[in-house]
Design a protein around this motif. Structure first.
Motif, PDB file in Angstrom:
ATOM      1  N   LEU A   1      40.564   6.814  49.540  1.00 47.22           N
ATOM      2  CA  LEU A   1      39.296   7.413  49.083  1.00 47.22           C
ATOM      3  C   LEU A   1      38.555   8.163  50.197  1.00 47.22           C
ATOM      4  O   LEU A   1      37.452   8.661  49.975  1.00 47.22           O
ATOM      5  CB  LEU A   1      38.388   6.317  48.500  1.00 47.22           C
ATOM      6  CG  LEU A   1      38.958   5.573  47.280  1.00 47.22           C
ATOM      7  CD1 LEU A   1      38.036   4.428  46.876  1.00 47.22           C
ATOM      8  CD2 LEU A   1      39.161   6.531  46.103  1.00 47.22           C
ATOM      9  N   HIS A   2      39.158   8.282  51.387  1.00 48.58           N
ATOM     10  CA  HIS A   2      38.376   8.740  52.547  1.00 48.58           C
ATOM     11  C   HIS A   2      37.850  10.179  52.397  1.00 48.58           C
ATOM     12  O   HIS A   2      36.864  10.530  53.038  1.00 48.58           O
ATOM     13  CB  HIS A   2      39.151   8.564  53.861  1.00 48.58           C
ATOM     14  CG  HIS A   2      40.071   9.703  54.203  1.00 48.58           C
ATOM     15  ND1 HIS A   2      41.355   9.790  53.734  1.00 48.58           N
ATOM     16  CD2 HIS A   2      39.877  10.810  54.949  1.00 48.58           C
ATOM     17  CE1 HIS A   2      41.910  10.890  54.184  1.00 48.58           C
ATOM     18  NE2 HIS A   2      41.039  11.544  54.930  1.00 48.58           N
ATOM     19  N   ASP A   3      38.495  11.001  51.576  1.00 48.78           N
ATOM     20  CA  ASP A   3      38.057  12.399  51.462  1.00 48.78           C
ATOM     21  C   ASP A   3      37.510  12.752  50.076  1.00 48.78           C
ATOM     22  O   ASP A   3      37.230  13.929  49.829  1.00 48.78           O
ATOM     23  CB  ASP A   3      39.221  13.353  51.791  1.00 48.78           C
ATOM     24  CG  ASP A   3      39.281  13.714  53.278  1.00 48.78           C
ATOM     25  OD1 ASP A   3      38.280  13.493  53.987  1.00 48.78           O
ATOM     26  OD2 ASP A   3      40.338  14.208  53.720  1.00 48.78           O
ATOM     27  N   VAL A   4      37.359  11.779  49.189  1.00 42.39           N
ATOM     28  CA  VAL A   4      36.963  12.148  47.816  1.00 42.39           C
ATOM     29  C   VAL A   4      35.508  12.617  47.709  1.00 42.39           C
ATOM     30  O   VAL A   4      35.132  13.199  46.694  1.00 42.39           O
ATOM     31  CB  VAL A   4      37.256  11.039  46.759  1.00 42.39           C
ATOM     32  CG1 VAL A   4      38.726  10.650  46.744  1.00 42.39           C
ATOM     33  CG2 VAL A   4      36.357   9.832  46.944  1.00 42.39           C
TER      34      VAL A   4
ATOM     35  N   GLU B   1      48.069  15.473  49.211  1.00 39.86           N
ATOM     36  CA  GLU B   1      49.150  15.048  50.111  1.00 39.86           C
ATOM     37  C   GLU B   1      48.621  14.644  51.482  1.00 39.86           C
ATOM     38  O   GLU B   1      49.197  13.772  52.128  1.00 39.86           O
ATOM     39  CB  GLU B   1      50.226  16.141  50.235  1.00 39.86           C
ATOM     40  CG  GLU B   1      51.002  16.396  48.947  1.00 39.86           C
ATOM     41  CD  GLU B   1      51.723  15.155  48.396  1.00 39.86           C
ATOM     42  OE1 GLU B   1      52.062  14.240  49.177  1.00 39.86           O
ATOM     43  OE2 GLU B   1      51.925  15.095  47.170  1.00 39.86           O
ATOM     44  N   HIS B   2      47.541  15.281  51.940  1.00 41.05           N
ATOM     45  CA  HIS B   2      46.895  14.827  53.188  1.00 41.05           C
ATOM     46  C   HIS B   2      46.469  13.372  53.026  1.00 41.05           C
ATOM     47  O   HIS B   2      46.749  12.525  53.871  1.00 41.05           O
ATOM     48  CB  HIS B   2      45.700  15.713  53.541  1.00 41.05           C
ATOM     49  CG  HIS B   2      44.723  15.054  54.468  1.00 41.05           C
ATOM     50  ND1 HIS B   2      45.038  14.704  55.764  1.00 41.05           N
ATOM     51  CD2 HIS B   2      43.447  14.634  54.272  1.00 41.05           C
ATOM     52  CE1 HIS B   2      43.992  14.114  56.322  1.00 41.05           C
ATOM     53  NE2 HIS B   2      43.012  14.046  55.448  1.00 41.05           N
ATOM     54  N   THR B   3      45.793  13.089  51.928  1.00 38.05           N
ATOM     55  CA  THR B   3      45.339  11.720  51.677  1.00 38.05           C
ATOM     56  C   THR B   3      46.515  10.746  51.634  1.00 38.05           C
ATOM     57  O   THR B   3      46.445   9.661  52.216  1.00 38.05           O
ATOM     58  CB  THR B   3      44.522  11.677  50.365  1.00 38.05           C
ATOM     59  OG1 THR B   3      43.245  12.257  50.623  1.00 38.05           O
ATOM     60  CG2 THR B   3      44.337  10.265  49.867  1.00 38.05           C
TER      61      THR B   3
ATOM     62  N   GLY C   1      45.238  22.775  52.969  1.00 39.04           N
ATOM     63  CA  GLY C   1      45.656  21.792  53.965  1.00 39.04           C
ATOM     64  C   GLY C   1      44.834  20.526  53.852  1.00 39.04           C
ATOM     65  O   GLY C   1      44.959  19.597  54.646  1.00 39.04           O
ATOM     66  N   HIS C   2      43.996  20.474  52.853  1.00 41.57           N
ATOM     67  CA  HIS C   2      43.100  19.336  52.658  1.00 41.57           C
ATOM     68  C   HIS C   2      43.285  18.868  51.213  1.00 41.57           C
ATOM     69  O   HIS C   2      42.357  18.873  50.421  1.00 41.57           O
ATOM     70  CB  HIS C   2      41.658  19.811  52.884  1.00 41.57           C
ATOM     71  CG  HIS C   2      40.748  18.724  53.270  1.00 41.57           C
ATOM     72  ND1 HIS C   2      39.609  18.902  53.985  1.00 41.57           N
ATOM     73  CD2 HIS C   2      40.825  17.399  53.036  1.00 41.57           C
ATOM     74  CE1 HIS C   2      39.017  17.759  54.179  1.00 41.57           C
ATOM     75  NE2 HIS C   2      39.734  16.823  53.619  1.00 41.57           N
ATOM     76  N   ASP C   3      44.510  18.515  50.910  1.00 44.10           N
ATOM     77  CA  ASP C   3      44.861  18.261  49.518  1.00 44.10           C
ATOM     78  C   ASP C   3      45.217  16.790  49.319  1.00 44.10           C
ATOM     79  O   ASP C   3      45.080  15.980  50.230  1.00 44.10           O
ATOM     80  CB  ASP C   3      46.034  19.163  49.127  1.00 44.10           C
ATOM     81  CG  ASP C   3      47.172  19.046  50.134  1.00 44.10           C
ATOM     82  OD1 ASP C   3      47.125  18.140  51.005  1.00 44.10           O
ATOM     83  OD2 ASP C   3      48.108  19.847  50.066  1.00 44.10           O
TER      84      ASP C   3
ATOM     85  N   ALA D   1      44.290   7.198  61.481  1.00 45.71           N
ATOM     86  CA  ALA D   1      45.303   7.806  60.611  1.00 45.71           C
ATOM     87  C   ALA D   1      44.883   9.221  60.217  1.00 45.71           C
ATOM     88  O   ALA D   1      45.695  10.155  60.228  1.00 45.71           O
ATOM     89  CB  ALA D   1      45.517   6.940  59.368  1.00 45.71           C
ATOM     90  N   ASP D   2      43.596   9.406  59.910  1.00 41.67           N
ATOM     91  CA  ASP D   2      43.081  10.725  59.534  1.00 41.67           C
ATOM     92  C   ASP D   2      43.227  11.694  60.709  1.00 41.67           C
ATOM     93  O   ASP D   2      43.612  12.852  60.542  1.00 41.67           O
ATOM     94  CB  ASP D   2      41.611  10.585  59.128  1.00 41.67           C
ATOM     95  CG  ASP D   2      41.059  11.830  58.434  1.00 41.67           C
ATOM     96  OD1 ASP D   2      41.819  12.503  57.720  1.00 41.67           O
ATOM     97  OD2 ASP D   2      39.858  12.103  58.606  1.00 41.67           O
ATOM     98  N   ARG D   3      42.928  11.210  61.911  1.00 41.54           N
ATOM     99  CA  ARG D   3      43.044  12.063  63.102  1.00 41.54           C
ATOM    100  C   ARG D   3      44.496  12.402  63.401  1.00 41.54           C
ATOM    101  O   ARG D   3      44.800  13.529  63.810  1.00 41.54           O
ATOM    102  CB  ARG D   3      42.393  11.358  64.294  1.00 41.54           C
ATOM    103  CG  ARG D   3      40.882  11.364  64.152  1.00 41.54           C
ATOM    104  CD  ARG D   3      40.195  10.511  65.192  1.00 41.54           C
ATOM    105  NE  ARG D   3      38.743  10.733  65.111  1.00 41.54           N
ATOM    106  CZ  ARG D   3      37.842  10.003  65.740  1.00 41.54           C
ATOM    107  NH1 ARG D   3      38.231   8.990  66.492  1.00 41.54           N
ATOM    108  NH2 ARG D   3      36.574  10.282  65.623  1.00 41.54           N
TER     109      ARG D   3
END
Ligand code: ADP
Ligand code: NI
Length: 212
Positions: A57-60, A28-30, A24-26, A118-120
């Motif tokens: 880049l928020h989760d890289v 596609e989430h980004t 769920g943190h893939d 957006a992330d939330r």
């Protein structure tokens, strides 16, 4: 290089970096966060290039998936030749975006605020329900346990260590997000998505008791 090429390169970089994740943190989430951030920015008028690159880049360098000392975002931006000022702005946004229990930061800039919203939003609504149970499954968590009440108001340390049921995650994080939104458009969307979560919980708990 043009901004459009930077964004295309960032999309490719994200695809490669998240190729193996199914929790769920893939990637596609980004990409959902990127699309949402660009939508919010239509109302908020931040710098579209900063919004695009910060969201992509928020989760890289997310500590749950990667070793943050790799500094993947920084190295990627340097490989593109993004000017120093812009690079620093993007890295600061990324740093401030992530949820850390009650130690969460509010980003200083409108672009950071948009990406955080957006992330939330992607943790709420139907997508939020789906992601939560995907995460719970990947971590072998129970769906729900009436004997395990949720723990509210955890700080960063407590939140990181805490393990509990997926339904508790709704109370411990997801339902708090609406009250933490930064932008007007983010608030409007969070309200709708939170209402959806609450009706999901109501239905779930009634079905659990055999009431429906
Ligand atoms: P992000 O960093 O993108 O905001 P997280 O890494 O915190 O998201 O979580 C990824 C997804 O997994 C989110 O949808 C989040 O709600 C969900 N999640 C995180 N922790 C839990 C948990 N303990 N139980 C169920 N779902 C969780
Ligand atoms: Ni994220």
């Amino acid at each position: 290089m043009m901004a459009k090429e930077w964004i295309e390169k960032a999309i490719c970089f994200v695809k490669e970096r998240f190729a193996k994740d199914a929790s769920g943190h893939d990637a596609e989430h980004t990409f959902r966060v990127y699309r949402l951030a660009m939508k919010l920015n239509e109302k908020e008028n931040g710098d579209p290039e900063i919004v695009a690159l910060s969201s992509l880049l928020h989760d890289v360098d997310d500590r749950k998936l990667f070793d943050p000392s790799e500094e993947a975002a920084k190295r990627f931006l340097e490989s593109l030749g993004v000017p120093e000022g812009e690079k620093q702005a993007i890295l600061k946004n990324i740093e401030e975006v992530s949820f850390k229990g009650s130690d969460s930061k509010t980003p200083d800039t409108i672009e950071g605020k948009i990406v955080q919203d957006a992330d939330r939003l992607d943790a709420l609504g139907a997508i939020g329900v789906a992601r939560s149970f995907a995460y719970g499954g990947a971590h072998h968590r129970k769906l729900y346990d009436p004997k395990e009440p949720p723990i509210l108001h955890m700080d960063d340390e407590a939140y990181k260590k805490h393990e509990s049921t997926t339904i508790n995650h709704f109370y411990e994080k997801l339902l708090l997000l609406e009250g933490m939104m930064n932008t007007e458009e983010g608030k409007r969307r969070a309200k709708k998505r939170s209402e959806y979560l609450k009706s999901f919980l109501e239905e779930f708990l009634e079905e659990w008791e055999g009431k429906r």
